[in-house]
Design a protein around this motif. Structure first.
Motif, PDB file in Angstrom:
ATOM      1  N   ALA A   7       0.844  -1.194   0.000  1.00 32.22           N
ATOM      2  CA  ALA A   7       0.000   0.000   0.000  1.00 32.22           C
ATOM      3  C   ALA A   7       0.878   1.242   0.000  1.00 32.22           C
ATOM      4  N   THR A  31       0.141  -0.854  -4.993  1.00 33.89           N
ATOM      5  CA  THR A  31      -1.050  -0.033  -5.156  1.00 33.89           C
ATOM      6  C   THR A  31      -0.832   1.388  -4.646  1.00 33.89           C
ATOM      7  N   ARG A  33      -3.593   4.901  -3.882  1.00 39.86           N
ATOM      8  CA  ARG A  33      -4.916   5.490  -4.058  1.00 39.86           C
ATOM      9  C   ARG A  33      -4.894   6.611  -5.081  1.00 39.86           C
ATOM     10  N   THR A 160      -6.071   2.815  -6.582  1.00 38.95           N
ATOM     11  CA  THR A 160      -6.579   1.595  -5.945  1.00 38.95           C
ATOM     12  C   THR A 160      -6.276   1.607  -4.456  1.00 38.95           C
ATOM     13  N   ASP A 161      -7.281   1.281  -3.641  1.00 39.69           N
ATOM     14  CA  ASP A 161      -7.091   1.107  -2.211  1.00 39.69           C
ATOM     15  C   ASP A 161      -6.587  -0.314  -1.979  1.00 39.69           C
ATOM     16  N   ARG A 163      -6.608  -2.204   0.464  1.00 35.28           N
ATOM     17  CA  ARG A 163      -7.497  -3.083   1.239  1.00 35.28           C
ATOM     18  C   ARG A 163      -8.540  -3.765   0.372  1.00 35.28           C
ATOM     19  N   GLU A 164      -8.731  -3.267  -0.851  1.00 40.86           N
ATOM     20  CA  GLU A 164      -9.710  -3.853  -1.758  1.00 40.86           C
ATOM     21  C   GLU A 164      -9.109  -4.961  -2.627  1.00 40.86           C
ATOM     22  N   CYS A 174       2.412   3.840   3.276  1.00 39.14           N
ATOM     23  CA  CYS A 174       1.715   5.001   2.710  1.00 39.14           C
ATOM     24  C   CYS A 174       1.798   6.237   3.602  1.00 39.14           C
ATOM     25  N   GLU A 180      -4.533   4.765   8.913  1.00 42.33           N
ATOM     26  CA  GLU A 180      -5.847   4.367   8.418  1.00 42.33           C
ATOM     27  C   GLU A 180      -5.913   2.857   8.203  1.00 42.33           C
ATOM     28  N   LEU A 181      -4.769   2.249   7.948  1.00 40.88           N
ATOM     29  CA  LEU A 181      -4.716   0.810   7.704  1.00 40.88           C
ATOM     30  C   LEU A 181      -4.343   0.028   8.959  1.00 40.88           C
TER      31      LEU A 181
END
Length: 346
Positions: A7, A31, A33, A160-161, A163-164, A174, A180-181
């Motif tokens: 991430a 990835t 975001r 892309t997040d 977590r998805e 990140c 947040e994660l």
């Protein structure tokens, strides 16, 4: 299912993905975001140095130096880092740090600041430099590592997040968004700003990164301009990236004194970004949950330490251990009350 999802496609995440691929990792997804190098990496000063005040940080920098040397110009230029002291106590601090760095194998030396053409050195009590250090283009270096990673089979997903994306292991790299994660990460954003001025006539191609140790004011050449930065007198603990015009005026005045030929050079642009700060200004590297690994909290040093971190993290994830000692950077150190304060945070 992707075995490892990283991430954050800044300098740290890109280096981790690249080194995973070098070690033969398969099903790796990088990835972001937003886009590659769109966050703090793309707003960074662009320096690399081995001159830190703690052994752990020096070791990271020494390992990172290998990749920067391999990249070479135009991505990295070994023009050196020059630290200046303008007071007796400041000079003693520089010499003490240099002694530690020398025992660890860093080729730092005492120098005459007057050797740098155009530099005002009349008020300089002493100076040290490491000429292996230098300046780089963070966004371009990061894109190059992403290009290499993709060529080795890493899937790159912008917008892309993480977590998805189905995964066995999630690597959090990140920056200020890392909590947040994983809410246990003690990271908070610190707003910092930079300004480019120019053009400045006659800038030598080998102008080093110049750092005033007492004030932390520092500047570097970037083509025909100069990039300026400084630790702010009152820390701005906020996620808002806002430029303080008074601080811009202050660093321009300091530049006029330290490098007189740049006095009055017009502003090209000024911008703000975020440091992902930890309580001791050291990063958090290691497992932070079941299938969750963190590499964040670099406190302004992520880009320059990213090559070493990328390799070490990849080794831990794929081989179970790294040749680089990561024990000072575990999350558990905060619960145990241990700190490893880094004093050279620019």
């Amino acid at each position: 299912m992707a075995r490892i999802v990283v991430a954050g496609a800044g300098s740290v995440g890109a280096s981790i993905a690249y080194h995973l691929a070098l070690l033969g990792g398969r099903d790796v997804v990088l990835t972001d975001r937003s886009q590659v190098a769109a966050g703090a990496t793309g707003k960074a000063m662009g320096g690399f140095r081995q001159q830190f005040s703690t052994q752990a940080e020096v070791r990271l920098a020494q390992e990172s130096a290998k990749l920067f040397e391999e990249l070479g110009p135009p991505l990295f230029e070994a023009v050196g880092y020059l630290f200046l002291a303008t007071t007796g106590p400041g000079w003693e601090r520089l010499r003490e740090r240099a002694a530690l760095q020398q025992t660890l194998g860093v080729p730092v030396e005492e120098v005459d600041a007057a050797r740098v053409a155009g530099l005002e050195s009349g008020d300089v009590v002493g100076a040290v430099a490491c000429w292996e250090d230098g300046v780089a283009e963070p966004a371009e270096v990061t894109r190059e590592l992403v290009r290499r990673a993709a060529a080795l089979g890493v899937e790159v997903r912008e917008g892309t997040d993480a977590r998805e994306v189905a995964h066995d292991t999630l690597v959090i790299a990140c920056g200020t968004a890392s909590p947040e994660l994983c809410s246990e990460l003690p990271i908070r954003p610190l707003c910092r700003q930079l300004v480019d001025v120019g053009p400045v006539a006659g800038l030598p191609a080998d102008l080093p990164m110049v750092v005033e140790d007492e004030t932390t004011f520092h500047f570097r050449r970037r083509a025909g301009t100069l990039r300026l930065a400084m630790t702010e007198p009152a820390p701005r603990w906020t996620s808002e990236e806002v430029v303080d015009d008074d601080l811009v005026g202050d660093v321009r005045a300091r530049l006029a004194h330290r490098y007189p030929s740049a006095a009055g050079a017009p502003i090209v642009r000024s911008w703000a970004g975020l440091y992902d700060m930890t309580p001791d200004a050291h990063p958090i590297i290691g497992w932070v949950g079941d299938g969750v690994y963190a590499a964040c909290g670099f406190s302004g040093h992520g880009f320059m330490q990213s090559p070493a971190v990328g390799r070490a993290v990849a080794e831990e994830l794929l081989l179970g251990a790294s040749g680089l000692d990561l024990s000072p950077y575990r999350l558990e150190r905060f619960a145990a009350g241990a700190v490893f304060p880094e004093t050279v945070v620019l």
